[in-house]
Design a protein around this motif. Structure first.
Motif, PDB file in Angstrom:
ATOM      1  N   UNK A  65      13.857  26.926  -7.495  1.00  0.00           N
ATOM      2  CA  UNK A  65      14.620  26.650  -8.715  1.00  0.00           C
ATOM      3  C   UNK A  65      15.982  27.343  -8.730  1.00  0.00           C
ATOM      4  N   UNK A  66      16.351  28.015  -7.620  1.00  0.00           N
ATOM      5  CA  UNK A  66      17.660  28.649  -7.524  1.00  0.00           C
ATOM      6  C   UNK A  66      17.697  30.103  -7.957  1.00  0.00           C
ATOM      7  N   UNK A  67      16.620  30.583  -8.567  1.00  0.00           N
ATOM      8  CA  UNK A  67      16.592  31.993  -8.948  1.00  0.00           C
ATOM      9  C   UNK A  67      16.313  32.850  -7.713  1.00  0.00           C
ATOM     10  N   UNK A  68      16.668  34.124  -7.828  1.00  0.00           N
ATOM     11  CA  UNK A  68      16.473  35.025  -6.700  1.00  0.00           C
ATOM     12  C   UNK A  68      15.247  35.909  -6.922  1.00  0.00           C
ATOM     13  N   UNK A  69      14.637  36.324  -5.835  1.00  0.00           N
ATOM     14  CA  UNK A  69      13.508  37.222  -5.873  1.00  0.00           C
ATOM     15  C   UNK A  69      13.808  38.406  -4.962  1.00  0.00           C
ATOM     16  N   UNK A  70      13.568  39.627  -5.476  1.00  0.00           N
ATOM     17  CA  UNK A  70      13.788  40.841  -4.687  1.00  0.00           C
ATOM     18  C   UNK A  70      12.579  41.066  -3.782  1.00  0.00           C
ATOM     19  N   UNK A  71      12.858  41.294  -2.497  1.00  0.00           N
ATOM     20  CA  UNK A  71      11.789  41.374  -1.503  1.00  0.00           C
ATOM     21  C   UNK A  71      11.949  42.597  -0.609  1.00  0.00           C
ATOM     22  N   UNK A  72      10.807  43.084  -0.158  1.00  0.00           N
ATOM     23  CA  UNK A  72      10.781  43.899   1.041  1.00  0.00           C
ATOM     24  C   UNK A  72      10.409  42.961   2.184  1.00  0.00           C
ATOM     25  N   UNK A  73      11.196  42.982   3.256  1.00  0.00           N
ATOM     26  CA  UNK A  73      10.928  42.119   4.405  1.00  0.00           C
ATOM     27  C   UNK A  73      10.865  42.963   5.659  1.00  0.00           C
ATOM     28  N   UNK A  74       9.846  42.707   6.480  1.00  0.00           N
ATOM     29  CA  UNK A  74       9.793  43.312   7.803  1.00  0.00           C
ATOM     30  C   UNK A  74       9.600  42.198   8.817  1.00  0.00           C
ATOM     31  N   UNK A  75      10.417  42.219   9.870  1.00  0.00           N
ATOM     32  CA  UNK A  75      10.383  41.207  10.914  1.00  0.00           C
ATOM     33  C   UNK A  75       9.712  41.744  12.169  1.00  0.00           C
ATOM     34  N   UNK A  76       8.904  40.922  12.763  1.00  0.00           N
ATOM     35  CA  UNK A  76       8.312  41.239  14.057  1.00  0.00           C
ATOM     36  C   UNK A  76       8.513  40.048  14.979  1.00  0.00           C
ATOM     37  N   UNK A  77       8.780  40.320  16.236  1.00  0.00           N
ATOM     38  CA  UNK A  77       9.100  39.255  17.183  1.00  0.00           C
ATOM     39  C   UNK A  77       8.009  39.135  18.236  1.00  0.00           C
ATOM     40  N   UNK A  78       7.630  37.918  18.521  1.00  0.00           N
ATOM     41  CA  UNK A  78       6.699  37.635  19.604  1.00  0.00           C
ATOM     42  C   UNK A  78       7.524  37.465  20.877  1.00  0.00           C
ATOM     43  N   UNK A  79       7.414  38.433  21.790  1.00  0.00           N
ATOM     44  CA  UNK A  79       8.250  38.423  22.992  1.00  0.00           C
ATOM     45  C   UNK A  79       7.973  37.214  23.876  1.00  0.00           C
ATOM     46  N   UNK A  80       6.749  36.681  23.838  1.00  0.00           N
ATOM     47  CA  UNK A  80       6.402  35.560  24.725  1.00  0.00           C
ATOM     48  C   UNK A  80       6.980  34.238  24.225  1.00  0.00           C
ATOM     49  N   UNK A  81       6.892  33.980  22.931  1.00  0.00           N
ATOM     50  CA  UNK A  81       7.313  32.682  22.388  1.00  0.00           C
ATOM     51  C   UNK A  81       8.693  32.716  21.739  1.00  0.00           C
ATOM     52  N   UNK A  82       9.194  33.930  21.443  1.00  0.00           N
ATOM     53  CA  UNK A  82      10.476  34.026  20.741  1.00  0.00           C
ATOM     54  C   UNK A  82      10.365  33.822  19.251  1.00  0.00           C
ATOM     55  N   UNK A  83       9.168  33.542  18.747  1.00  0.00           N
ATOM     56  CA  UNK A  83       8.992  33.378  17.305  1.00  0.00           C
ATOM     57  C   UNK A  83       9.159  34.725  16.595  1.00  0.00           C
ATOM     58  N   UNK A  84       9.673  34.646  15.398  1.00  0.00           N
ATOM     59  CA  UNK A  84       9.834  35.832  14.568  1.00  0.00           C
ATOM     60  C   UNK A  84       8.981  35.651  13.319  1.00  0.00           C
ATOM     61  N   UNK A  85       8.171  36.657  13.020  1.00  0.00           N
ATOM     62  CA  UNK A  85       7.321  36.639  11.841  1.00  0.00           C
ATOM     63  C   UNK A  85       7.948  37.531  10.773  1.00  0.00           C
ATOM     64  N   UNK A  86       8.108  37.000   9.579  1.00  0.00           N
ATOM     65  CA  UNK A  86       8.627  37.748   8.441  1.00  0.00           C
ATOM     66  C   UNK A  86       7.486  38.032   7.485  1.00  0.00           C
ATOM     67  N   UNK A  87       7.234  39.299   7.219  1.00  0.00           N
ATOM     68  CA  UNK A  87       6.201  39.723   6.274  1.00  0.00           C
ATOM     69  C   UNK A  87       6.902  40.088   4.972  1.00  0.00           C
TER      70      UNK A  87
END
Length: 556
Positions: free
Chosen positions: A87-109
């Protein structure tokens, strides 16, 4: 092998996975609900759909780092960010990223800062500073440990850069301390903008920040990073509607040269920071001499404690002479330390350490009692009693300490209050914690003389005269020492004497070493002189002989 930054924390609430092209290829139900989408709508869309426009530039930088094959700083680190709901509103987040070295995918928690039914502060992650959202010293220690375990000098050196600001230096009269938090957040925002793939920022203490970095080029001194830090902090801040210029110290240390263990490297960087602050905030790198000075200081403090217990201190006395008559009218009591190994030590060898220690209270009390007792004893046999001048330590200059100490010394010795002068230096007067006005008024009421020492060398001297009941000025010897270098010093000395006369104050001029200087000071109108022309500071036995007491050389 390359350095990889350690990861922390555990996934909470929402999980989003991004493929190598930056598209969302997985999200759980919590993440979909968090952003207000049905589960399948986001799959295949670019991650930018969840990112506010104002953060697009930072996100683009991260994407470029991914494309170049680098592991960006954000990987493995909990950060406070904003997301955009459907709906265009913002949400304040804590984000931590982890990367899968084999596939290059990045997971955001994803973890929302504003939990329904919970306080915002309750969502703070372990190792995170509440005010700035930066990782704190606990997180620094964990990350530093991890980097040092994989340290490879061929890939670069691990460096620490400590920064400590003085929020109100030069601004104490105009800045509301309530703005401190706003200033710290502003500093954090500027410094956070300097982060790179090889450089992380942490909060340390009330006014400190630390950069942990991998320095991949020789030399290990973080010159470019240091320059950038100084540039952003030197630019004025606007806090509470007014400009604020910061003063700050910077110290740095690098592994393995300055330590291979986290604790050692942190301690050495902290030593460098302390040296920077002592050197008027000049950026300072660690070297072994800093450690040697600290060890010497610790040794000195240990020996000072023993000196108090073993009564190794002595008082020397230097006469103050009436310039018109040549009579000795007063004595200044000067502290000496007879060290069991190093012999007789002058104050320059130990006074700084002693003054900053609680031991100064005991030593200062002893000086008062010893000086009053000795001069009272000599005065019993003098037609014209002497005055004794005693210097006090900054820690003594307290309304609950100094007046009581003086009263005890006078009562025990029988010395009249008018025959005791307390010499006070400017660094005591300008200390906001010293309660100067109350102490001055109390001492004045006791009837002791109040002398402003080293007058003319600091900016607060005239302010002190206006605010406090001083009876005498002691003119610093540097003015006398420069008298042959040009007419300026003569003009200053004449002006200082004229000022004292206009205010009805007595004067003592230090540093008189020749008959010619003594005559000139008398010509300028000074009343009392002190210096090597008459006598160097003497032990009490020699002073007793000078005063004519051949047999009476000590306090009964």
């Amino acid at each position: 092998m390359d350095y990889s930054w350690p990861t922390r924390g555990a996934p909470e609430d929402g999980v989003v996975a991004i493929d190598a092209q930056g598209r969302i290829d997985y999200l759980n139900a919590a993440a979909a609900a968090l952003f207000g989408y049905d589960h399948g709508v986001l799959l295949g869309q670019a991650l930018e759909v969840l990112i506010p426009q104002r953060q697009a530039q930072i996100h683009a930088q991260l994407r470029r780092a991914f494309t170049a094959g680098k592991v960006p700083l954000a990987i493995g680190r909990m950060r406070s960010v904003a997301g955009v709901r459907r709906d265009g509103t913002e949400v304040a987040l804590h984000v931590m990223l982890k990367r899968d070295a084999d596939t290059g995918r990045v997971f955001a928690f994803l973890h929302p800062l504003d939990r329904p039914g919970g306080a915002r502060g309750d969502s703070r992650e372990p190792g995170e500073d509440r005010l700035t959202g930066l990782p704190d010293r606990r997180a620094l220690r964990a990350d530093l440990d991890a980097l040092l375990r994989q340290a490879d000098p061929a890939q670069g050196q691990v460096c620490l850069l400590f920064v400590e600001i003085d929020p109100f230096a030069g601004n104490r009269a105009s800045v509301d301390p309530a703005h401190h938090d706003a200033l710290i957040r502003a500093c954090a925002a500027r410094l956070e903008g300097l982060e790179t793939d090889d450089m992380r920022l942490y909060r340390s203490g009330e006014d400190g920040f630390i950069f942990l970095m991998v320095q991949r080029a020789e030399p290990a001194v973080p010159g470019p990073q240091l320059a950038r830090v100084m540039t952003v902090l030197r630019a004025p801040f606007e806090i509470g509607g007014q400009p604020l210029h910061l003063e700050f110290g910077i110290g740095h240390a690098s592994s393995p040269e300055h330590g291979v263990q986290a604790g050692e490297l942190i301690a050495n960087a902290a030593l460098a920071l302390a040296a920077s602050k002592a050197a008027f905030n000049r950026p300072t790198g660690y070297d072994e001499s800093l450690r040697n000075r600290v060890e010497h200081r610790h040794r000195l403090l240990r020996d000072l404690r023993s000196a108090v217990e073993r009564r190794e201190f002595e008082l020397y006395y230097q006469p103050q002479v009436e310039l018109a008559s040549g009579r000795i009218v007063a004595l200044e009591a000067l502290l000496r330390w007879r060290h069991p190994e190093w012999g007789l030590l002058l104050p320059g060898a130990f006074m700084e350490v002693l003054s900053s220690s609680e031991l100064s209270l005991a030593v200062g009390e002893w000086v008062l009692r010893e000086a009053c007792a000795q001069v009272a004893s000599w005065n019993m046999n003098r037609a014209n009693p002497l005055t004794v001048a005693v210097n006090v330590f900054p820690r003594q200059f307290d309304r609950d300490i100094l007046p009581a100490s003086i009263l005890r010394a006078l009562a025990e010795s029988g010395l009249p209050p008018a025959q005791l002068e307390i010499e006070i230096t400017e660094n005591i007067v300008i200390d906001p914690a010293a309660q100067s006005s109350e102490v001055f008024e109390t001492l004045h009421a006791l009837g002791v003389g109040l002398v402003l020492d080293d007058f003319g060398t600091g900016y607060a001297s005239l302010t002190c005269l206006a605010r406090h009941p001083v009876q005498k000025l002691k003119i610093d010897k540097s003015f006398v020492a420069g008298i042959d270098t040009g007419p300026g010093y003569r003009a200053i000395l004449k002006s200082l004497q004229a000022l004292a006369g206009a205010l009805g104050l007595g004067t003592v001029v230090e540093g008189v070493e020749t008959e010619e200087i003594a005559a000139l000071m008398r010509e300028f109108g000074f009343e009392i002189g002190q210096g090597y022309f008459w006598s160097r500071p003497m032990p009490r036995q020699d002073c007793a002989r000078v005063l004519g007491f051949v047999d009476q050389v000590s306090v009964p």
